[in-house]
Design a protein around this motif. Structure first.
Motif, PDB file in Angstrom:
ATOM      1  N   ARG A 108      16.273  11.508  -1.253  1.00 13.81           N
ATOM      2  CA  ARG A 108      16.589  11.807   0.372  1.00 13.81           C
ATOM      3  C   ARG A 108      15.725  11.382   1.242  1.00 13.81           C
ATOM      4  NH1 ARG A 108      18.878  17.786  -0.315  1.00 13.81           N
ATOM      5  NH2 ARG A 108      16.991  17.871  -1.687  1.00 13.81           N
ATOM      6  N   GLU A 109      14.439  11.788   0.877  1.00 12.31           N
ATOM      7  CA  GLU A 109      13.337  11.422   1.753  1.00 12.31           C
ATOM      8  C   GLU A 109      12.430  10.349   1.352  1.00 12.31           C
ATOM      9  OE1 GLU A 109      11.103  14.502   3.777  1.00 12.31           O
ATOM     10  OE2 GLU A 109      12.649  15.867   3.097  1.00 12.31           O
ATOM     11  N   ALA A 110      12.897   9.603   0.064  1.00 15.65           N
ATOM     12  CA  ALA A 110      12.005   8.443  -0.290  1.00 15.65           C
ATOM     13  C   ALA A 110      12.100   7.256   0.438  1.00 15.65           C
ATOM     14  CB  ALA A 110      12.358   8.560  -1.950  1.00 15.65           C
ATOM     15  N   GLU A 111      11.052   6.349   0.513  1.00 20.39           N
ATOM     16  CA  GLU A 111      11.397   4.900   1.164  1.00 20.39           C
ATOM     17  C   GLU A 111      11.696   4.131  -0.081  1.00 20.39           C
ATOM     18  OE1 GLU A 111       8.561   1.624   2.956  1.00 20.39           O
ATOM     19  OE2 GLU A 111       7.923   3.813   3.206  1.00 20.39           O
ATOM     20  N   THR A 151      16.114  -0.378  -9.058  1.00 21.12           N
ATOM     21  CA  THR A 151      16.523  -0.027 -10.127  1.00 21.12           C
ATOM     22  C   THR A 151      15.544   0.968 -10.809  1.00 21.12           C
ATOM     23  OG1 THR A 151      17.050  -2.244 -10.732  1.00 21.12           O
ATOM     24  CG2 THR A 151      16.888  -0.909 -12.492  1.00 21.12           C
ATOM     25  N   VAL A 152      16.250   2.245 -11.287  1.00 25.69           N
ATOM     26  CA  VAL A 152      15.679   3.455 -11.699  1.00 25.69           C
ATOM     27  C   VAL A 152      16.194   3.334 -13.475  1.00 25.69           C
ATOM     28  CG1 VAL A 152      15.650   5.759 -11.634  1.00 25.69           C
ATOM     29  CG2 VAL A 152      15.759   4.662  -9.562  1.00 25.69           C
ATOM     30  N   ARG A 153      15.098   3.230 -14.167  1.00 26.40           N
ATOM     31  CA  ARG A 153      15.520   3.379 -15.602  1.00 26.40           C
ATOM     32  C   ARG A 153      15.071   4.596 -16.268  1.00 26.40           C
ATOM     33  NH1 ARG A 153      13.066  -2.020 -18.143  1.00 26.40           N
ATOM     34  NH2 ARG A 153      11.129  -0.923 -17.462  1.00 26.40           N
ATOM     35  N   TRP A 189       8.005   9.669  -0.159  1.00 28.20           N
ATOM     36  CA  TRP A 189       7.246   8.934  -1.077  1.00 28.20           C
ATOM     37  C   TRP A 189       7.965   7.534  -1.204  1.00 28.20           C
ATOM     38  CZ3 TRP A 189       9.545   7.795  -6.455  1.00 28.20           C
ATOM     39  CH2 TRP A 189      10.668   8.494  -6.590  1.00 28.20           C
ATOM     40  N   ARG A 190       7.282   6.756  -1.904  1.00 30.95           N
ATOM     41  CA  ARG A 190       7.661   5.165  -1.704  1.00 30.95           C
ATOM     42  C   ARG A 190       8.064   4.913  -3.170  1.00 30.95           C
ATOM     43  NH1 ARG A 190       5.509   0.171   1.407  1.00 30.95           N
ATOM     44  NH2 ARG A 190       7.246  -1.299   0.749  1.00 30.95           N
ATOM     45  N   LEU A 191       9.434   4.584  -3.327  1.00 29.02           N
ATOM     46  CA  LEU A 191       9.933   4.321  -4.461  1.00 29.02           C
ATOM     47  C   LEU A 191       9.758   2.764  -4.773  1.00 29.02           C
ATOM     48  CD1 LEU A 191      11.621   5.325  -7.162  1.00 29.02           C
ATOM     49  CD2 LEU A 191      13.881   4.863  -5.768  1.00 29.02           C
ATOM     50  N   PRO A 192       9.363   2.316  -5.751  1.00 32.45           N
ATOM     51  CA  PRO A 192       9.275   0.805  -5.807  1.00 32.45           C
ATOM     52  C   PRO A 192      10.544   0.235  -6.278  1.00 32.45           C
ATOM     53  CG  PRO A 192       8.135   1.931  -7.728  1.00 32.45           C
ATOM     54  CD  PRO A 192       8.607   2.888  -6.814  1.00 32.45           C
ATOM     55  N   PRO A 234       0.914  -1.229  -0.024  1.00 34.51           N
ATOM     56  CA  PRO A 234       0.171  -0.086   0.064  1.00 34.51           C
ATOM     57  C   PRO A 234       0.942   1.237  -0.145  1.00 34.51           C
ATOM     58  CG  PRO A 234      -0.812  -1.604   1.609  1.00 34.51           C
ATOM     59  CD  PRO A 234       0.478  -2.161   1.110  1.00 34.51           C
ATOM     60  N   GLY A 235       0.270   2.347  -0.689  1.00 36.12           N
ATOM     61  CA  GLY A 235       1.265   3.655  -0.885  1.00 36.12           C
ATOM     62  C   GLY A 235       2.390   3.634  -1.805  1.00 36.12           C
ATOM     63  N   THR A 236       2.512   2.398  -2.384  1.00 38.95           N
ATOM     64  CA  THR A 236       3.512   2.482  -3.512  1.00 38.95           C
ATOM     65  C   THR A 236       3.317   3.306  -4.710  1.00 38.95           C
ATOM     66  OG1 THR A 236       4.186   0.203  -2.929  1.00 38.95           O
ATOM     67  CG2 THR A 236       5.114   0.941  -5.022  1.00 38.95           C
ATOM     68  N   SER A 237       4.226   4.247  -4.928  1.00 40.11           N
ATOM     69  CA  SER A 237       3.989   5.160  -6.012  1.00 40.11           C
ATOM     70  C   SER A 237       4.001   4.140  -7.289  1.00 40.11           C
ATOM     71  CB  SER A 237       4.945   6.049  -6.181  1.00 40.11           C
ATOM     72  OG  SER A 237       6.292   5.717  -6.509  1.00 40.11           O
TER      73      SER A 237
END
Length: 188
Positions: A116-119, A126-128, A96-99, A76-79
């Motif tokens: 910096r504040e992302a979960e 992995t960020v594409r 914010w939540r980073l998948p 829940p809350g995953t962007s």
């Protein structure tokens, strides 16, 4: 939309459009389309009304196999795992939540991802990024290990994280604009 013989014709969804746009940008990055062809096809994708019209725009391009989705449901809350900016900007800052896998596609725009504040929802994230005539800046928090690669990706991260530190893996393809990965110490 109706046809006389077959009844209702399905409408193209935003997800359908996004999939074709990613395919077109990937083909562009691989040299299969030039600037003019990419611009023309993006306009046609945005105007397409049916999945069949969308399919014709990328029919001759090689299909890409996506890895099978994991059976686990998103927390829940995953962007969203995918964002796109067409002649505009993406900006994710604050909490914010980073998948575990996140993709950004930019066309003549810009992007700022402040982690910096992302979960981080996984130990390895992995960020594409596929970027055309766009500026992309990814700000990482202290204590993470950054692994970056691709075309047009630069990093400037100080410090030596522990071997057990979370990993942010950036895979990028940039044309006429940078993808910069920096730490909070490098901000102006």
């Amino acid at each position: 939309m109706m046809t006389e013989r077959t009844g209702p014709v399905p409408r193209a969804s935003e997800r359908d459009r996004d999939q074709v746009l990613v395919r077109l940008h990937t083909a562009y990055a691989e040299g299969l389309l030039d600037d003019r062809e990419l611009d023309e096809r993006i306009d046609l994708v945005l105007a397409a009304g049916t999945p069949a019209e969308l399919g014709r725009l990328a029919a001759e391009l090689p299909a890409r196999e996506e890895p099978a989705a994991r059976p686990e449901a998103a927390a829940p809350g995953t962007s969203g795992r995918f964002q796109m900016a067409y002649k505009s900007r993406l900006r994710r800052v604050g909490r914010w939540r980073l998948p575990a896998r996140y993709t950004a596609v930019l066309y003549k725009g810009g992007c700022e991802l402040d982690l910096r504040e992302a979960e981080l929802s996984a130990h390895v994230t992995t960020v594409r990024v596929v970027s055309y005539k766009s500026d992309v800046r990814i700000i990482v928090p202290p204590g993470v290990r950054v692994e970056a690669g691709g075309m047009g990706v630069s990093t400037e991260v100080r410090g030596a994280p522990s071997p057990s530190a979370p990993v942010v893996h950036v895979q990028g393809i940039a044309y006429k604009g940078p993808i910069e990965v920096i730490d909070h110490l490098r901000l102006p």
